[in-house]
Design an enzyme around this catalytic site. Structure first.
Site, short mmCIF file in Angstrom:
data_model
loop_
_atom_site.label_atom_id
_atom_site.label_comp_id
_atom_site.label_asym_id
_atom_site.label_seq_id
_atom_site.Cartn_x
_atom_site.Cartn_y
_atom_site.Cartn_z
N GLU A 1 50.89 -16.61 -92.68
CA GLU A 1 51.66 -17.11 -93.81
C GLU A 1 50.86 -18.05 -94.72
OE1 GLU A 1 55.33 -16.49 -94.28
OE2 GLU A 1 54.78 -14.79 -93.02
N CYS B 1 55.60 -25.63 -101.75
CA CYS B 1 55.59 -24.16 -101.71
C CYS B 1 54.94 -23.58 -102.95
CB CYS B 1 57.01 -23.61 -101.62
SG CYS B 1 57.80 -23.83 -100.03
N HIS C 1 58.22 -22.65 -92.20
CA HIS C 1 56.78 -22.91 -92.36
C HIS C 1 56.52 -24.37 -92.01
CE1 HIS C 1 56.69 -19.52 -95.57
NE2 HIS C 1 56.13 -19.07 -94.47
#
Length: 447
Positions: free
Chosen positions: A174, A365, A248
């Site tokens: 990720e 993000c 995350h």
């Protein structure tokens, strides 16, 4: 050697909508089927970029991807002209249309994992594209992300851009959202902290939501990026917090230089990890937020840790936060205590990023951190660096092409596809990227 952290922010795409595609991301699920405002979303992101650039923090932009992504619909068996493909998928399988129209590439913390030249065996900056294997809509990003990064970091003597790992669950990666770098000045060798959620043969894993990052993937990325093995630590995220919506690591921790700002429950075996970091990082400081002051649930709903921790020249730090933190009395109270305490954080900067936040993406993000020396920074495609001229040009571009209202039903409109392709054609020229999009290389025009 002197170096700076440059934040490359993702520009929100024209098809930004709320489809609840991301199981394990509670904001995404909660806002499913709401009406979105792509124009406002893009402008909120641009305002953050410009404000930070004006405050002296080097800032750049990464453009959106082509959406709806017709080539994948063809792979799924929908045929005919592009318009016919859209019509068929909207009628027969609308969930696929939503997936191939996701604006998720805006969250460029998931685009790649970065190793600065001070940390690498060959002295180059390395970028390994993330495969984002856990979610179909995100797994579509890797090829175009690679093209974009190669167009931005196009000096092969200074930058190595690596393709994503194979698309299998064992190697789920990720990107930088599960990666932290700790150390002194940016130009000095740092300690790279790779955070994973699961590994083969280890039963310690979440039970409610998926662990998207594997240890096997993190180890492979460290090898690809040629990180000095003496400068790597692998740590497991606490599976209990993954089950509470921490999909995350950047939803529960953020680092900058010698500081790790994290929740008390962020990592498995946290005290052991922090002791290891203290032993290996000069001047290491952990700012652990107790669960008694901020619960994991409140951290997830406000995105307290999905913040940016930025260094000023005098060594002090600014914490960049979403507006939701200021609106939560408990979190805002904690943050003001933090400001008064003995630590490098001396300023809180709040931004309205509601359009992104409603899909589960906060300030961190939206950005990919890349540490660059002055020489490396000069080698980056200069057209992507944020300044007054680019800010005004991008705002005008957004005004020209973006809709101020979008629903899932609108994704089937062939005019939206045409608008998007025309917009990206113009943008790729503005940012001097060349033909980075599949529709440009195929010469498919707008048909």
């Amino acid at each position: 050697m002197n170096a700076w952290e440059v934040n490359f922010d993702g520009l929100v795409g024209l098809t930004h909508h709320y489809a609840g595609l991301s199981f394990g991301n509670e904001a995404s699920t909660r806002h499913r089927f709401q009406v979105s405002n792509p124009r406002q979303a893009a402008k909120q992101g641009l305002l953050k970029m410009k404000a930070l650039a004006d405050a002296g923090f080097p800032q750049a932009v990464i453009p959106p991807h082509e959406r709806p992504f017709i080539p994948v619909l063809r792979q799924l068996g929908f045929s005919g002209s592009d318009e016919q493909v859209l019509e068929k998928v909207a009628r027969q399988a609308p969930h696929w249309l939503s997936s191939v129209s996701s604006a998720s590439p805006m969250w460029v913390a998931n685009a790649a994992t970065i190793a600065p030249s001070a940390d690498t065996l060959d002295g180059k900056v390395h970028l390994t594209v993330a495969n984002l294997n856990n979610k179909f809509h995100r797994s579509l990003e890797a090829h175009v992300t690679e093209s974009l990064l190669k167009a931005i970091f196009n000096d092969e003597e200074k930058f190595s851009v690596h393709s994503a790992l194979p698309q299998v669950a064992l190697l789920g990666d990720e990107g930088a959202a599960n990666h932290n770098r700790l150390g002194g000045h940016y130009g000095e060798p740092g300690m790279q902290l790779f955070v994973y959620g699961r590994e083969e043969g280890n039963d310690t894993r979440p039970s409610r939501y998926p662990a998207r990052q594997t240890r096997e993937a993190s180890e492979a990325v460290a090898r690809l990026n040629q990180v000095n093995p003496q400068q790597v630590i692998f740590a497991q995220q606490n599976p209990d917090v993954i089950d509470q919506g921490v999909f995350h690591n950047d939803v529960i921790a953020v680092s900058n230089r010698q500081v790790l700002f994290c929740h008390q429950q962020a990592f498995a075996r946290q005290s052991q990890l922090l002791a290891n970091l203290r032993a290996r990082v000069n001047g290491f400081m952990a700012i652990e937020v107790p669960a008694t002051q901020v619960s994991v649930s409140d951290a997830v709903s406000t995105y307290l840790f999905n913040s940016q921790l930025l260094s000023r020249d005098d060594g002090s730090m600014m914490l960049v936060l979403p507006q939701e933190c200021r609106e939560h009395a408990g979190v805002w109270g904690y943050l003001n205590e933090l400001l008064a305490a003995d630590n490098p954080i001396s300023e809180l900067k709040v931004f309205d990023l509601r359009e992104s936040m409603a899909n589960g993406g906060g300030p961190a993000c939206l950005r990919l951190r890349v540490v660059l020396t002055e020489e490396e920074r000069r080698a980056v495609n200069p057209a992507v660096m944020m300044n007054d001229t680019l800010f005004n040009a991008l705002n005008d571009w957004v005004d020209r092409y973006y809709r101020d209202r979008l629903t899932a039903a609108d994704l089937a409109d062939p005019q939206l596809l045409r608008e998007g392709r025309e917009a990206l054609d113009v943008l790729s020229q503005l940012l001097n990227l060349g033909s980075v999009y599949p529709f440009q290389r195929e010469g498919g025009g707008n048909g």
